[in-house]
Write a protein that holds these residues in place. Structure first.
Motif, PDB file in Angstrom:
ATOM      1  N   LEU A 166      65.107  26.386  50.152  1.00 43.54           N
ATOM      2  CA  LEU A 166      65.126  27.519  51.067  1.00 43.54           C
ATOM      3  C   LEU A 166      66.551  27.913  51.438  1.00 43.54           C
ATOM      4  O   LEU A 166      66.846  29.096  51.638  1.00 43.54           O
ATOM      5  CB  LEU A 166      64.323  27.186  52.332  1.00 43.54           C
ATOM      6  N   ARG A 167      67.441  26.932  51.511  1.00 43.75           N
ATOM      7  CA  ARG A 167      68.830  27.236  51.876  1.00 43.75           C
ATOM      8  C   ARG A 167      69.551  28.017  50.782  1.00 43.75           C
ATOM      9  O   ARG A 167      70.301  28.943  51.078  1.00 43.75           O
ATOM     10  CB  ARG A 167      69.593  25.947  52.184  1.00 43.75           C
ATOM     11  N   ASP A 168      69.356  27.641  49.525  1.00 42.74           N
ATOM     12  CA  ASP A 168      70.118  28.312  48.473  1.00 42.74           C
ATOM     13  C   ASP A 168      69.575  29.699  48.133  1.00 42.74           C
ATOM     14  O   ASP A 168      70.237  30.486  47.451  1.00 42.74           O
ATOM     15  CB  ASP A 168      70.221  27.453  47.211  1.00 42.74           C
ATOM     16  N   GLY A 169      68.374  30.028  48.590  1.00 45.46           N
ATOM     17  CA  GLY A 169      67.831  31.379  48.412  1.00 45.46           C
ATOM     18  C   GLY A 169      67.244  31.650  47.048  1.00 45.46           C
ATOM     19  O   GLY A 169      66.523  32.648  46.871  1.00 45.46           O
ATOM     20  N   THR A 170      67.516  30.812  46.058  1.00 48.63           N
ATOM     21  CA  THR A 170      67.004  31.059  44.705  1.00 48.63           C
ATOM     22  C   THR A 170      65.489  31.007  44.667  1.00 48.63           C
ATOM     23  O   THR A 170      64.845  31.847  44.033  1.00 48.63           O
ATOM     24  CB  THR A 170      67.578  30.017  43.732  1.00 48.63           C
ATOM     25  N   ALA A 171      64.932  30.028  45.341  1.00 49.69           N
ATOM     26  CA  ALA A 171      63.474  29.868  45.328  1.00 49.69           C
ATOM     27  C   ALA A 171      62.785  31.083  45.940  1.00 49.69           C
ATOM     28  O   ALA A 171      61.779  31.576  45.423  1.00 49.69           O
ATOM     29  CB  ALA A 171      63.074  28.600  46.066  1.00 49.69           C
ATOM     30  N   LEU A 172      63.331  31.578  47.054  1.00 46.84           N
ATOM     31  CA  LEU A 172      62.732  32.743  47.701  1.00 46.84           C
ATOM     32  C   LEU A 172      62.816  33.973  46.813  1.00 46.84           C
ATOM     33  O   LEU A 172      61.881  34.780  46.750  1.00 46.84           O
ATOM     34  CB  LEU A 172      63.415  33.004  49.046  1.00 46.84           C
ATOM     35  N   LEU A 173      63.932  34.122  46.115  1.00 48.84           N
ATOM     36  CA  LEU A 173      64.102  35.268  45.228  1.00 48.84           C
ATOM     37  C   LEU A 173      63.072  35.232  44.100  1.00 48.84           C
ATOM     38  O   LEU A 173      62.415  36.233  43.796  1.00 48.84           O
ATOM     39  CB  LEU A 173      65.508  35.282  44.648  1.00 48.84           C
ATOM     40  N   LEU A 174      62.929  34.047  43.483  1.00 48.78           N
ATOM     41  CA  LEU A 174      61.997  33.933  42.368  1.00 48.78           C
ATOM     42  C   LEU A 174      60.543  33.859  42.817  1.00 48.78           C
ATOM     43  O   LEU A 174      59.647  34.313  42.113  1.00 48.78           O
ATOM     44  CB  LEU A 174      62.334  32.686  41.541  1.00 48.78           C
ATOM     45  N   ALA A 175      60.309  33.268  43.975  1.00 44.53           N
ATOM     46  CA  ALA A 175      58.933  33.065  44.430  1.00 44.53           C
ATOM     47  C   ALA A 175      58.336  34.304  45.078  1.00 44.53           C
ATOM     48  O   ALA A 175      57.124  34.549  44.952  1.00 44.53           O
ATOM     49  CB  ALA A 175      58.869  31.896  45.410  1.00 44.53           C
ATOM     50  N   ALA A 216      61.093  38.795  43.474  1.00 45.31           N
ATOM     51  CA  ALA A 216      60.991  39.291  42.100  1.00 45.31           C
ATOM     52  C   ALA A 216      59.552  39.578  41.668  1.00 45.31           C
ATOM     53  O   ALA A 216      59.255  40.689  41.215  1.00 45.31           O
ATOM     54  CB  ALA A 216      61.669  38.314  41.145  1.00 45.31           C
ATOM     55  N   PRO A 217      58.618  38.619  41.790  1.00 45.21           N
ATOM     56  CA  PRO A 217      57.254  38.921  41.318  1.00 45.21           C
ATOM     57  C   PRO A 217      56.557  40.004  42.122  1.00 45.21           C
ATOM     58  O   PRO A 217      55.855  40.842  41.564  1.00 45.21           O
ATOM     59  CB  PRO A 217      56.528  37.575  41.443  1.00 45.21           C
ATOM     60  N   VAL A 218      56.750  40.005  43.439  1.00 41.93           N
ATOM     61  CA  VAL A 218      56.119  41.031  44.268  1.00 41.93           C
ATOM     62  C   VAL A 218      56.697  42.403  43.937  1.00 41.93           C
ATOM     63  O   VAL A 218      55.966  43.400  43.848  1.00 41.93           O
ATOM     64  CB  VAL A 218      56.296  40.701  45.762  1.00 41.93           C
ATOM     65  N   ALA A 219      58.025  42.483  43.734  1.00 41.18           N
ATOM     66  CA  ALA A 219      58.655  43.757  43.396  1.00 41.18           C
ATOM     67  C   ALA A 219      58.143  44.280  42.060  1.00 41.18           C
ATOM     68  O   ALA A 219      57.815  45.469  41.927  1.00 41.18           O
ATOM     69  CB  ALA A 219      60.172  43.591  43.371  1.00 41.18           C
ATOM     70  N   LEU A 220      58.075  43.412  41.060  1.00 33.90           N
ATOM     71  CA  LEU A 220      57.603  43.851  39.747  1.00 33.90           C
ATOM     72  C   LEU A 220      56.128  44.243  39.788  1.00 33.90           C
ATOM     73  O   LEU A 220      55.724  45.241  39.181  1.00 33.90           O
ATOM     74  CB  LEU A 220      57.827  42.740  38.725  1.00 33.90           C
ATOM     75  N   ALA A 221      55.322  43.452  40.495  1.00 35.98           N
ATOM     76  CA  ALA A 221      53.909  43.795  40.625  1.00 35.98           C
ATOM     77  C   ALA A 221      53.738  45.139  41.334  1.00 35.98           C
ATOM     78  O   ALA A 221      52.860  45.939  40.978  1.00 35.98           O
ATOM     79  CB  ALA A 221      53.165  42.695  41.381  1.00 35.98           C
ATOM     80  N   SER A 222      54.595  45.405  42.324  1.00 37.63           N
ATOM     81  CA  SER A 222      54.529  46.678  43.044  1.00 37.63           C
ATOM     82  C   SER A 222      54.916  47.842  42.141  1.00 37.63           C
ATOM     83  O   SER A 222      54.317  48.925  42.205  1.00 37.63           O
ATOM     84  CB  SER A 222      55.455  46.637  44.263  1.00 37.63           C
ATOM     85  N   VAL A 264      52.383  32.956  43.680  1.00 40.70           N
ATOM     86  CA  VAL A 264      51.171  33.553  43.125  1.00 40.70           C
ATOM     87  C   VAL A 264      50.356  34.241  44.210  1.00 40.70           C
ATOM     88  O   VAL A 264      49.908  35.386  44.048  1.00 40.70           O
ATOM     89  CB  VAL A 264      50.316  32.475  42.417  1.00 40.70           C
ATOM     90  N   CYS A 265      50.172  33.559  45.327  1.00 48.92           N
ATOM     91  CA  CYS A 265      49.363  34.122  46.416  1.00 48.92           C
ATOM     92  C   CYS A 265      50.022  35.352  47.030  1.00 48.92           C
ATOM     93  O   CYS A 265      49.339  36.317  47.410  1.00 48.92           O
ATOM     94  CB  CYS A 265      49.111  33.057  47.483  1.00 48.92           C
ATOM     95  N   ALA A 266      51.366  35.339  47.140  1.00 50.60           N
ATOM     96  CA  ALA A 266      52.069  36.490  47.696  1.00 50.60           C
ATOM     97  C   ALA A 266      51.928  37.702  46.784  1.00 50.60           C
ATOM     98  O   ALA A 266      51.708  38.840  47.245  1.00 50.60           O
ATOM     99  CB  ALA A 266      53.548  36.151  47.898  1.00 50.60           C
ATOM    100  N   THR A 267      52.046  37.491  45.462  1.00 54.14           N
ATOM    101  CA  THR A 267      51.880  38.592  44.508  1.00 54.14           C
ATOM    102  C   THR A 267      50.450  39.116  44.544  1.00 54.14           C
ATOM    103  O   THR A 267      50.210  40.333  44.527  1.00 54.14           O
ATOM    104  CB  THR A 267      52.220  38.113  43.088  1.00 54.14           C
TER     105      THR A 267
END
Length: 391
Positions: free
Chosen positions: A17-26, A29-35, A258-261
């Protein structure tokens, strides 16, 4: 033991959570592409079309009424196009060349045979590359079969009741026993359009599961380089604790992705992936397989950069072969066969079935296969870790 596992997992989660990479990928990115896919493919008009050939060797009223009823059906009004062909060979060439997706052939004397209560059969030509046209054509033929059966039974019952043979046809029609009106209410097209946005939204969720999990599993290689694993070996905790702890965090982050997307496609675009319990079970099995596969990659990679490269390649190769990026029916036959060796292929097939109205029982097979892949990959990863990182 449980406490040490929770400590390792909590530390891993805070790091991600601190490095932000997980949030970006989790999430991002997937929610933006799905949208984006939802905006591009959503809306009121069906995104797919179906062209079906009609070969009328009968020339009677029955083929004409079938054509009229099909074009008047609400579910197919903006989807279906009918084209006429002189014979079955000509229609077959058109199907093979992709000019039409399917063809229905009415044999000579079909209307007279049905009117006399003798039944009749029509021929359907389909192509694997245009499944929607095949679904519609077969649904039309199923309804035609129901009409023919009803008419045949009515004629035979009238004859048995003593109605003169030359008056049977008029008697049947006057008493409304010609059979049901041609509709497609029982067809998979009924009740909603075929929505490509559902396919691509779920595809993005499935694809990014690999990338999200890999942010945690690659941490094992980083810990080895920093000497953290060496220090854990002498600590009073089981040697498998860091592996399982990072795997748990990766799994949870991927399920969150997955659930967020899924939720964003439902809330923002009104899409339906199908039975929620079945979707959750199938996606959970897929994420478990993705976790096991990325663990196996981490166990065989020498550096975290190498693991990232391997995971990225596996994610996109599985996404393409398994139908996450390109629908399976659009792939050549040999690639469709290869898809059966990827968890994405089984997951995409299961999700497509659920979107078409399937339930948990209908995806029991795909869930079982994906879980089997997870067990095999996880077992190999455990052996590798035992000999390598944790040896």
């Amino acid at each position: 033991m449980i406490r040490s596992l929770l400590v390792v997992s909590g530390h891993e989660l805070r790091s991600r959570l601190r490095d932000g990479t997980a949030l970006l990928l989790a999430l991002v990115a997937p929610v933006a592409l799905a949208s984006l896919f939802g905006l591009a493919l959503g809306g009121e008009d069906p995104p797919l079309r179906a062209s079906i050939g009609i070969v009328d060797l009968d020339g009677g009223e029955f083929p004409t009424s079938v054509r009229r009823e099909a074009l008047a059906t609400d579910e197919l009004r903006d989807v279906l196009t009918l084209r006429d062909y002189d014979d079955e060979d000509q229609a077959g060439v058109a199907v093979d060349d992709g000019e039409i997706g399917a063809a229905i052939v009415f044999p000579p004397g079909f209307s007279d045979s049905v009117g006399a209560g003798e039944g009749g059969e029509v021929t359907v030509l389909t192509s694997d590359s245009t499944p929607l046209a095949g679904v519609i054509a077969n649904s039309m033929v199923d309804q035609i079969s129901a009409l023919v059966e009803a008419r045949t039974l009515a004629v035979r019952a009238s004859l048995d009741a003593g109605v003169p043979a030359d008056e049977v046809r008029l008697f049947v029609e006057e008493n409304g026993a010609a059979g049901p009106t041609l509709t497609l209410d029982a067809d998979p097209m009924a009740g909603g359009k075929v929505d490509g946005a559902v396919h691509y939204a779920s595809g993005m969720a499935v694809l990014f599961a690999y990338l999200v999990v890999s942010t945690s599993t690659r941490g094992l290689l980083t810990d080895r380089q920093l000497g953290t694993l060496s220090r854990l070996r002498v600590a009073p905790v089981p040697r498998w604790t860091p592996v399982v702890g990072k795997g748990i965090v990766g799994f949870l982050l991927a399920m969150t992705s997955v659930c967020a997307t899924w939720a964003s496609s439902v809330l923002f675009f009104g899409l339906s992936w199908g039975d929620p319990l079945a979707v959750l079970a199938l996606c959970g099995a897929h994420v478990l397989a993705a976790t096991a596969i990325t663990m196996l990659v981490a166990g065989n990679a020498r550096t975290d950069a190498q693991a990232d490269g391997y995971n990225l390649g596996i994610a996109f190769a599985s996404g393409i072969l398994g139908g996450s990026l390109v629908p399976l029916h659009a792939l050549p036959d040999f690639l469709q066969a290869l898809a059966l060796f990827t968890p994405n292929g089984w997951t995409s097939t299961g999700l497509a079935g659920l979107a078409a109205g399937g339930d948990l029982a209908s995806v029991a097979g795909p869930i079982g296969v994906v879980c089997l892949i997870a067990v095999v990959a996880g077992s190999l990863a455990a052996l590798r870790f035992r000999k390598g990182l944790l040896g």
